[in-house]
Design a protein around this motif. Structure first.
Motif, PDB file in Angstrom:
ATOM      1  N   PRO A  11       0.817  -1.212   0.000  1.00  0.00           N
ATOM      2  CA  PRO A  11       0.000   0.000   0.000  1.00  0.00           C
ATOM      3  C   PRO A  11       0.854   1.266   0.000  1.00  0.00           C
ATOM      4  CG  PRO A  11      -0.049  -1.024   2.159  1.00  0.00           C
ATOM      5  CD  PRO A  11       0.737  -1.935   1.258  1.00  0.00           C
ATOM      6  N   LYS A  12       0.264   2.346  -0.467  1.00  0.00           N
ATOM      7  CA  LYS A  12       0.939   3.641  -0.442  1.00  0.00           C
ATOM      8  C   LYS A  12       0.055   4.624   0.301  1.00  0.00           C
ATOM      9  CE  LYS A  12      -0.850   5.208  -4.862  1.00  0.00           C
ATOM     10  NZ  LYS A  12      -0.549   5.783  -6.149  1.00  0.00           N
ATOM     11  N   GLY A  13       0.663   5.667   0.793  1.00  0.00           N
ATOM     12  CA  GLY A  13      -0.076   6.685   1.520  1.00  0.00           C
ATOM     13  C   GLY A  13       0.539   8.047   1.286  1.00  0.00           C
ATOM     14  N   VAL A  14       0.038   9.025   2.009  1.00  0.00           N
ATOM     15  CA  VAL A  14       0.555  10.383   1.901  1.00  0.00           C
ATOM     16  C   VAL A  14       1.904  10.489   2.617  1.00  0.00           C
ATOM     17  CG1 VAL A  14       0.080  12.795   2.484  1.00  0.00           C
ATOM     18  CG2 VAL A  14      -1.773  11.312   1.736  1.00  0.00           C
ATOM     19  N   THR A  15       2.108   9.641   3.621  1.00  0.00           N
ATOM     20  CA  THR A  15       3.330   9.666   4.417  1.00  0.00           C
ATOM     21  C   THR A  15       3.760   8.236   4.742  1.00  0.00           C
ATOM     22  OG1 THR A  15       4.330  10.602   6.410  1.00  0.00           O
ATOM     23  CG2 THR A  15       2.060   9.858   6.599  1.00  0.00           C
ATOM     24  N   HIS A  16       4.982   8.067   5.170  1.00  0.00           N
ATOM     25  CA  HIS A  16       5.539   6.776   5.614  1.00  0.00           C
ATOM     26  C   HIS A  16       5.381   5.681   4.568  1.00  0.00           C
ATOM     27  CE1 HIS A  16       5.054   8.061  10.091  1.00  0.00           C
ATOM     28  NE2 HIS A  16       5.904   8.817   9.421  1.00  0.00           N
ATOM     29  N   ASN A  17       6.001   5.887   3.428  1.00  0.00           N
ATOM     30  CA  ASN A  17       5.938   4.905   2.355  1.00  0.00           C
ATOM     31  C   ASN A  17       7.155   3.984   2.292  1.00  0.00           C
ATOM     32  OD1 ASN A  17       3.401   5.417   0.990  1.00  0.00           O
ATOM     33  ND2 ASN A  17       4.242   7.427   0.591  1.00  0.00           N
ATOM     34  N   GLY A  18       8.164   4.231   3.120  1.00  0.00           N
ATOM     35  CA  GLY A  18       9.358   3.380   3.064  1.00  0.00           C
ATOM     36  C   GLY A  18       9.931   3.412   1.661  1.00  0.00           C
ATOM     37  N   GLY A  19      10.267   2.259   1.135  1.00  0.00           N
ATOM     38  CA  GLY A  19      10.635   2.199  -0.266  1.00  0.00           C
ATOM     39  C   GLY A  19      12.031   1.735  -0.600  1.00  0.00           C
ATOM     40  N   ARG A  20      12.857   1.439   0.374  1.00  0.00           N
ATOM     41  CA  ARG A  20      14.203   0.973   0.037  1.00  0.00           C
ATOM     42  C   ARG A  20      14.146  -0.490  -0.383  1.00  0.00           C
ATOM     43  NH1 ARG A  20      19.488   3.183   1.992  1.00  0.00           N
ATOM     44  NH2 ARG A  20      18.044   4.819   2.552  1.00  0.00           N
ATOM     45  N   ILE A  21      14.855  -0.825  -1.434  1.00  0.00           N
ATOM     46  CA  ILE A  21      14.970  -2.218  -1.862  1.00  0.00           C
ATOM     47  C   ILE A  21      16.445  -2.523  -2.113  1.00  0.00           C
ATOM     48  CG2 ILE A  21      12.650  -2.328  -2.837  1.00  0.00           C
ATOM     49  CD1 ILE A  21      13.865  -2.093  -5.606  1.00  0.00           C
ATOM     50  N   ALA A  22      16.833  -3.741  -1.785  1.00  0.00           N
ATOM     51  CA  ALA A  22      18.226  -4.148  -1.993  1.00  0.00           C
ATOM     52  C   ALA A  22      18.315  -5.663  -1.955  1.00  0.00           C
ATOM     53  CB  ALA A  22      19.124  -3.553  -0.910  1.00  0.00           C
ATOM     54  N   PHE A  23      19.273  -6.182  -2.703  1.00  0.00           N
ATOM     55  CA  PHE A  23      19.572  -7.602  -2.611  1.00  0.00           C
ATOM     56  C   PHE A  23      20.526  -7.813  -1.443  1.00  0.00           C
ATOM     57  CE2 PHE A  23      18.095  -7.577  -6.996  1.00  0.00           C
ATOM     58  CZ  PHE A  23      17.320  -8.731  -7.009  1.00  0.00           C
ATOM     59  N   GLY A  24      20.251  -8.830  -0.641  1.00  0.00           N
ATOM     60  CA  GLY A  24      21.111  -9.173   0.479  1.00  0.00           C
ATOM     61  C   GLY A  24      22.191 -10.143   0.049  1.00  0.00           C
ATOM     62  N   PRO A  25      23.141 -10.428   0.947  1.00  0.00           N
ATOM     63  CA  PRO A  25      24.217 -11.362   0.622  1.00  0.00           C
ATOM     64  C   PRO A  25      23.710 -12.784   0.367  1.00  0.00           C
ATOM     65  CG  PRO A  25      24.298 -10.732   2.932  1.00  0.00           C
ATOM     66  CD  PRO A  25      23.255  -9.881   2.280  1.00  0.00           C
ATOM     67  N   ASP A  26      22.463 -13.052   0.782  1.00  0.00           N
ATOM     68  CA  ASP A  26      21.864 -14.365   0.543  1.00  0.00           C
ATOM     69  C   ASP A  26      21.191 -14.453  -0.825  1.00  0.00           C
ATOM     70  OD1 ASP A  26      19.740 -12.655   1.028  1.00  0.00           O
ATOM     71  OD2 ASP A  26      18.877 -13.850   2.650  1.00  0.00           O
ATOM     72  N   GLY A  27      21.248 -13.359  -1.616  1.00  0.00           N
ATOM     73  CA  GLY A  27      20.643 -13.344  -2.941  1.00  0.00           C
ATOM     74  C   GLY A  27      19.162 -13.017  -2.942  1.00  0.00           C
ATOM     75  N   MET A  28      18.591 -12.805  -1.756  1.00  0.00           N
ATOM     76  CA  MET A  28      17.174 -12.470  -1.652  1.00  0.00           C
ATOM     77  C   MET A  28      16.984 -10.959  -1.783  1.00  0.00           C
ATOM     78  SD  MET A  28      15.749 -15.327  -1.329  1.00  0.00           S
ATOM     79  CE  MET A  28      16.959 -16.523  -1.793  1.00  0.00           C
ATOM     80  N   LEU A  29      15.799 -10.568  -2.225  1.00  0.00           N
ATOM     81  CA  LEU A  29      15.452  -9.160  -2.357  1.00  0.00           C
ATOM     82  C   LEU A  29      14.746  -8.719  -1.082  1.00  0.00           C
ATOM     83  CD1 LEU A  29      15.317  -6.665  -4.212  1.00  0.00           C
ATOM     84  CD2 LEU A  29      13.132  -7.547  -5.062  1.00  0.00           C
ATOM     85  N   TYR A  30      15.259  -7.669  -0.454  1.00  0.00           N
ATOM     86  CA  TYR A  30      14.678  -7.106   0.766  1.00  0.00           C
ATOM     87  C   TYR A  30      13.993  -5.796   0.407  1.00  0.00           C
ATOM     88  CZ  TYR A  30      17.307 -10.512   3.447  1.00  0.00           C
ATOM     89  OH  TYR A  30      17.794 -11.684   3.965  1.00  0.00           O
ATOM     90  N   ILE A  31      12.763  -5.622   0.897  1.00  0.00           N
ATOM     91  CA  ILE A  31      11.949  -4.456   0.572  1.00  0.00           C
ATOM     92  C   ILE A  31      11.437  -3.861   1.875  1.00  0.00           C
ATOM     93  CG2 ILE A  31       9.896  -3.652  -0.652  1.00  0.00           C
ATOM     94  CD1 ILE A  31      10.158  -6.425  -2.241  1.00  0.00           C
ATOM     95  N   GLY A  32      11.764  -2.605   2.130  1.00  0.00           N
ATOM     96  CA  GLY A  32      11.263  -1.916   3.311  1.00  0.00           C
ATOM     97  C   GLY A  32      10.011  -1.137   2.962  1.00  0.00           C
ATOM     98  N   THR A  33       8.950  -1.329   3.738  1.00  0.00           N
ATOM     99  CA  THR A  33       7.702  -0.616   3.484  1.00  0.00           C
ATOM    100  C   THR A  33       7.294   0.171   4.721  1.00  0.00           C
ATOM    101  OG1 THR A  33       6.212  -2.387   4.235  1.00  0.00           O
ATOM    102  CG2 THR A  33       6.950  -2.465   1.938  1.00  0.00           C
TER     103      THR A  33
ATOM    104  N   VAL B 222      11.990 -11.655  -0.345  1.00  0.00           N
ATOM    105  CA  VAL B 222      11.467 -12.486  -1.428  1.00  0.00           C
ATOM    106  C   VAL B 222      12.600 -12.977  -2.325  1.00  0.00           C
ATOM    107  CG1 VAL B 222       9.215 -11.331  -1.458  1.00  0.00           C
ATOM    108  CG2 VAL B 222      11.029 -10.478  -2.932  1.00  0.00           C
ATOM    109  N   ASN B 223      12.301 -14.021  -3.071  1.00  0.00           N
ATOM    110  CA  ASN B 223      13.203 -14.476  -4.124  1.00  0.00           C
ATOM    111  C   ASN B 223      13.209 -13.421  -5.225  1.00  0.00           C
ATOM    112  OD1 ASN B 223      13.843 -17.199  -3.106  1.00  0.00           O
ATOM    113  ND2 ASN B 223      11.651 -17.540  -3.380  1.00  0.00           N
ATOM    114  N   PRO B 224      14.198 -13.422  -6.092  1.00  0.00           N
ATOM    115  CA  PRO B 224      14.233 -12.425  -7.165  1.00  0.00           C
ATOM    116  C   PRO B 224      12.978 -12.400  -8.043  1.00  0.00           C
ATOM    117  CG  PRO B 224      16.375 -13.449  -6.970  1.00  0.00           C
ATOM    118  CD  PRO B 224      15.437 -14.215  -6.061  1.00  0.00           C
ATOM    119  N   ASP B 225      12.230 -13.505  -8.082  1.00  0.00           N
ATOM    120  CA  ASP B 225      10.998 -13.524  -8.881  1.00  0.00           C
ATOM    121  C   ASP B 225       9.778 -13.041  -8.097  1.00  0.00           C
ATOM    122  OD1 ASP B 225      10.402 -15.639  -7.180  1.00  0.00           O
ATOM    123  OD2 ASP B 225      10.222 -17.127  -8.771  1.00  0.00           O
TER     124      ASP B 225
END
Length: 85
Positions: free
Chosen positions: A15-37, A59-62
Motif C-alpha cells: 500500500p501507499k499513503g501520503v506519508t511513511h511509504n518506506g521504499g528501500r529495496i536491496a539484494f542481500g548477501p543471501d541473494g534475496m530481495l529485501y523491501i522496506g515498506t 522475497v526471491n528475485p521472482d
C-alpha cells in the motif's frame, strides 16, 4: 554491450499513503530481495500480518516468498515498523 530489459512487477499489494511509504529495496548477501515498506500513516497496518505495510519483506528475485521467512507463504520477514528506510 548489455542492455536492461523491460521492467516487470515482481510483487504487488504494497500500500501507499501520503506519508511513511518506506521504499528501500536491496539484494542481500543471501541473494534475496529485501523491501522496506512504511505503514502509510496507519500505525495499525504495521502490526497487521496480512498487510504488507510497515514491514521488511524478503522475497526471491521472482517475487515469491523466500525460504526461511517466519510464514513460508508470506513475503513478510519482520513486522511492526513505522517507516523502514
Amino acid at each position: 554491450g548489455q542492455r536492461l530489459g523491460a521492467p516487470s512487477t515482481v510483487l504487488r499489494g504494497i500500500p501507499k499513503g501520503v506519508t511513511h511509504n518506506g521504499g528501500r529495496i536491496a539484494f542481500g548477501p543471501d541473494g534475496m530481495l529485501y523491501i522496506g515498506t512504511g505503514e502509510t500513516g496507519d500505525r495499525g497496518l504495521a502490526q497487521d500480518r496480512k498487510s504488507l505495510a510497515g514491514k521488511i519483506l524478503r522475497v526471491n528475485p521472482d517475487g515469491t516468498p523466500a525460504r526461511g521467512n517466519p510464514d513460508p507463504d508470506s513475503p513478510v520477514w519482520s513486522w511492526g515498523h513505522r517507516n523502514v528506510q
